[in-house]
Design a protein around this motif. Sequence first.
Motif, PDB file in Angstrom:
ATOM      1  N   CYS A  59      26.668  -6.872  44.944  1.00 50.08           N
ATOM      2  CA  CYS A  59      27.713  -6.481  45.898  1.00 50.08           C
ATOM      3  C   CYS A  59      27.456  -7.066  47.287  1.00 50.08           C
ATOM      4  CB  CYS A  59      27.772  -4.962  45.987  1.00 50.08           C
ATOM      5  SG  CYS A  59      26.205  -4.255  46.501  1.00 50.08           S
ATOM      6  N   ASP A  61      24.905  -6.061  49.215  1.00 49.65           N
ATOM      7  CA  ASP A  61      24.112  -5.114  50.011  1.00 49.65           C
ATOM      8  C   ASP A  61      22.629  -5.324  49.743  1.00 49.65           C
ATOM      9  OD1 ASP A  61      26.469  -4.047  50.880  1.00 49.65           O
ATOM     10  OD2 ASP A  61      26.425  -2.344  49.508  1.00 49.65           O
ATOM     11  N   CYS A  84      26.318   0.710  51.710  1.00 47.63           N
ATOM     12  CA  CYS A  84      27.297   1.792  51.859  1.00 47.63           C
ATOM     13  C   CYS A  84      26.604   3.163  51.941  1.00 47.63           C
ATOM     14  CB  CYS A  84      28.230   1.774  50.654  1.00 47.63           C
ATOM     15  SG  CYS A  84      27.355   2.089  49.113  1.00 47.63           S
ATOM     16  N   THR A  87      24.416   3.956  49.030  1.00 51.79           N
ATOM     17  CA  THR A  87      23.133   3.250  49.057  1.00 51.79           C
ATOM     18  C   THR A  87      22.153   3.971  49.985  1.00 51.79           C
ATOM     19  OG1 THR A  87      24.464   1.258  48.871  1.00 51.79           O
ATOM     20  CG2 THR A  87      22.117   0.950  49.213  1.00 51.79           C
ATOM     21  N   ASN A 125      29.395   3.287  42.088  1.00 56.45           N
ATOM     22  CA  ASN A 125      28.200   3.334  42.941  1.00 56.45           C
ATOM     23  C   ASN A 125      26.906   3.504  42.156  1.00 56.45           C
ATOM     24  OD1 ASN A 125      30.417   4.807  45.023  1.00 56.45           O
ATOM     25  ND2 ASN A 125      29.123   3.201  45.861  1.00 56.45           N
ATOM     26  N   HIS A 127      25.413   1.270  40.614  1.00 58.41           N
ATOM     27  CA  HIS A 127      24.562   0.111  40.912  1.00 58.41           C
ATOM     28  C   HIS A 127      23.756   0.315  42.191  1.00 58.41           C
ATOM     29  CE1 HIS A 127      27.851  -1.056  43.655  1.00 58.41           C
ATOM     30  NE2 HIS A 127      26.935  -1.752  44.289  1.00 58.41           N
ATOM     31  N   CYS A 128      24.185   1.208  43.078  1.00 54.41           N
ATOM     32  CA  CYS A 128      23.421   1.489  44.312  1.00 54.41           C
ATOM     33  C   CYS A 128      22.079   2.131  43.923  1.00 54.41           C
ATOM     34  CB  CYS A 128      24.188   2.420  45.245  1.00 54.41           C
ATOM     35  SG  CYS A 128      25.883   1.954  45.585  1.00 54.41           S
ATOM     36  N   LEU A 131      19.866  -0.576  42.452  1.00 52.18           N
ATOM     37  CA  LEU A 131      19.291  -1.428  43.499  1.00 52.18           C
ATOM     38  C   LEU A 131      18.080  -0.745  44.142  1.00 52.18           C
ATOM     39  CD1 LEU A 131      19.437  -4.032  45.205  1.00 52.18           C
ATOM     40  CD2 LEU A 131      20.998  -2.824  46.760  1.00 52.18           C
TER      41      LEU A 131
HETATM   42 FE1  FES Z   1      26.364  -2.123  46.536  1.00 53.45          FE
HETATM   43 FE2  FES Z   1      25.984   0.369  47.429  1.00 53.45          FE
HETATM   44  S1  FES Z   1      27.901  -0.697  47.194  1.00 53.45           S
HETATM   45  S2  FES Z   1      24.485  -1.097  46.852  1.00 53.45           S
END
Ligand code: FES
Length: 144
Positions: A59, A61, A84, A87, A125, A127-128, A131
């Motif tokens: 994304c 981020d 976001c 995250t 979200n 994937h946040c 990550l």
């Molecule tokens: Fe990609 Fe939160 S929208 S890490």
Amino acid sequence: MTDSNNKSDFDKMIEKIQNEVYEQERMVFSERVIKEYNNPKNIGKMVQPDAFAALTGWCGDTMEIYLKMDHDIIEDISFMTDGCGATIACGSMLTSMVKGKSVDEVKTITDDDLVTALEGLPEENVHCAHLAIITLEKALEMLE
Ligand code: FES
């Protein structure tokens, strides 16, 4: 109308807006997620960490995780992100979950564990959480 009445009307208007924003957030996020991103713990860059990793998700981020170790115990941990609210909530919750734990304990924490601790995340979200987890894993690899 006196100043105090004006202030009172202003305060009421602000309160009304805050309530509307909160209700909109609650339609998307759990109460826990909102609490974490409004009051994130362990946020900030660390000077001279024992380990560090920064990863950028698909994304765009980025999540950064800093570790200070006491032998195999995570003595201190912090995170930074340009991501976001979700995250930020993930960084706050994950760092709170691992502080004071051993590397072996921390390695067992999954994306699902983090999502559960946050009382759920919207599908877009999840994937946040991933990550945050893979950034922590990458930082732990520096210790090997
Ligand atoms: Fe990609 Fe939160 S929208 S890490």
